[in-house]
Scaffold this motif. Structure first.
Motif, PDB file in Angstrom:
ATOM      1  N   HIS A   1       0.788  -1.114   0.113  1.00 18.82           N
ATOM      2  CA  HIS A   1      -0.129  -0.007  -0.096  1.00 18.82           C
ATOM      3  C   HIS A   1       0.991   1.163   0.052  1.00 18.82           C
ATOM      4  CE1 HIS A   1      -2.650  -3.257   1.769  1.00 18.82           C
ATOM      5  NE2 HIS A   1      -3.606  -2.414   1.147  1.00 18.82           N
ATOM      6  N   ILE A   2       2.064   1.370  -0.620  1.00 15.64           N
ATOM      7  CA  ILE A   2       3.021   2.190  -0.446  1.00 15.64           C
ATOM      8  C   ILE A   2       2.383   3.706  -1.043  1.00 15.64           C
ATOM      9  CG2 ILE A   2       4.065   1.742  -2.704  1.00 15.64           C
ATOM     10  CD1 ILE A   2       6.072   3.157   0.507  1.00 15.64           C
ATOM     11  N   GLY A   3       1.667   3.870  -1.840  1.00 15.72           N
ATOM     12  CA  GLY A   3       1.125   4.833  -2.155  1.00 15.72           C
ATOM     13  C   GLY A   3      -0.154   5.613  -1.497  1.00 15.72           C
ATOM     14  N   GLU A   4      -0.470   4.833  -0.582  1.00 16.55           N
ATOM     15  CA  GLU A   4      -1.543   5.004   0.164  1.00 16.55           C
ATOM     16  C   GLU A   4      -1.378   5.309   1.758  1.00 16.55           C
ATOM     17  OE1 GLU A   4      -3.872   1.712  -0.397  1.00 16.55           O
ATOM     18  OE2 GLU A   4      -3.672   1.688  -2.646  1.00 16.55           O
ATOM     19  N   ILE A   5      -0.499   5.167   2.390  1.00 11.80           N
ATOM     20  CA  ILE A   5       0.092   4.876   3.792  1.00 11.80           C
ATOM     21  C   ILE A   5       0.875   6.266   4.361  1.00 11.80           C
ATOM     22  CG2 ILE A   5       0.364   2.348   3.467  1.00 11.80           C
ATOM     23  CD1 ILE A   5       3.418   3.101   3.789  1.00 11.80           C
ATOM     24  N   ASP A   6       0.874   7.244   3.587  1.00 10.14           N
ATOM     25  CA  ASP A   6       1.613   8.282   4.294  1.00 10.14           C
ATOM     26  C   ASP A   6       1.106   8.962   5.593  1.00 10.14           C
ATOM     27  OD1 ASP A   6       3.359   7.983   2.080  1.00 10.14           O
ATOM     28  OD2 ASP A   6       3.245   9.961   1.348  1.00 10.14           O
ATOM     29  N   GLU A   7      -0.216   8.787   5.535  1.00 10.42           N
ATOM     30  CA  GLU A   7      -1.013   9.448   6.814  1.00 10.42           C
ATOM     31  C   GLU A   7      -0.915   8.361   7.988  1.00 10.42           C
ATOM     32  OE1 GLU A   7      -4.986  10.896   5.877  1.00 10.42           O
ATOM     33  OE2 GLU A   7      -4.106  12.174   4.390  1.00 10.42           O
TER      34      GLU A   7
END
Length: 121
Positions: free
Chosen positions: A21-27
């Protein structure tokens, strides 16, 4: 996210969640790292996650990588995993730059001293 990694026994599920999920996990990356730190008792997946995030974008994930490395240094008492970080994060030629890397990066210095305690840096 909590359902996917909530029963993670050793950090592998959290690492896989980060990778998948690398593109969706920043938060939620800090939460994921907190989870991994709490369950990875030998540092294996902490090192893997630091290596992975560095390969994806070392600048963007610098803070997360620093946390992962610091925890891995503390957990990897047998030095089975942290040595892989030296060439992966600081380059294959890290050995020829030990003094300057040690002065500039506390995690490098800590890893190097763990692996080479007789070295003077």
């Amino acid at each position: 996210m909590k359902k996917a990694v909530g029963k993670d026994p050793d950090g592998l599920l959290t690492y896989e969640y980060i990778a998948n999920h690398i593109g969706e996990i920043d938060e939620v990356l800090d939460e994921l790292i907190d989870n991994m730190i709490s369950v990875d008792l030998n540092g294996q997946f902490l090192v893997s996650a630091a290596h992975y995030l560095h390969a994806i974008d070392g600048v963007r994930y610098h803070g997360a990588i620093e946390r992962l490395i610091a925890a891995a240094i503390d957990r990897d008492r047998e030095h089975r995993y942290i040595g892989d970080l030296l060439p992966a994060l600081w380059g294959e030629d890290y050995a020829s730059h030990v003094a300057e890397l040690s002065a500039a990066d506390n995690n490098f210095r800590r890893i190097y001293k763990r692996l080479f305690p007789e070295a003077i840096i």
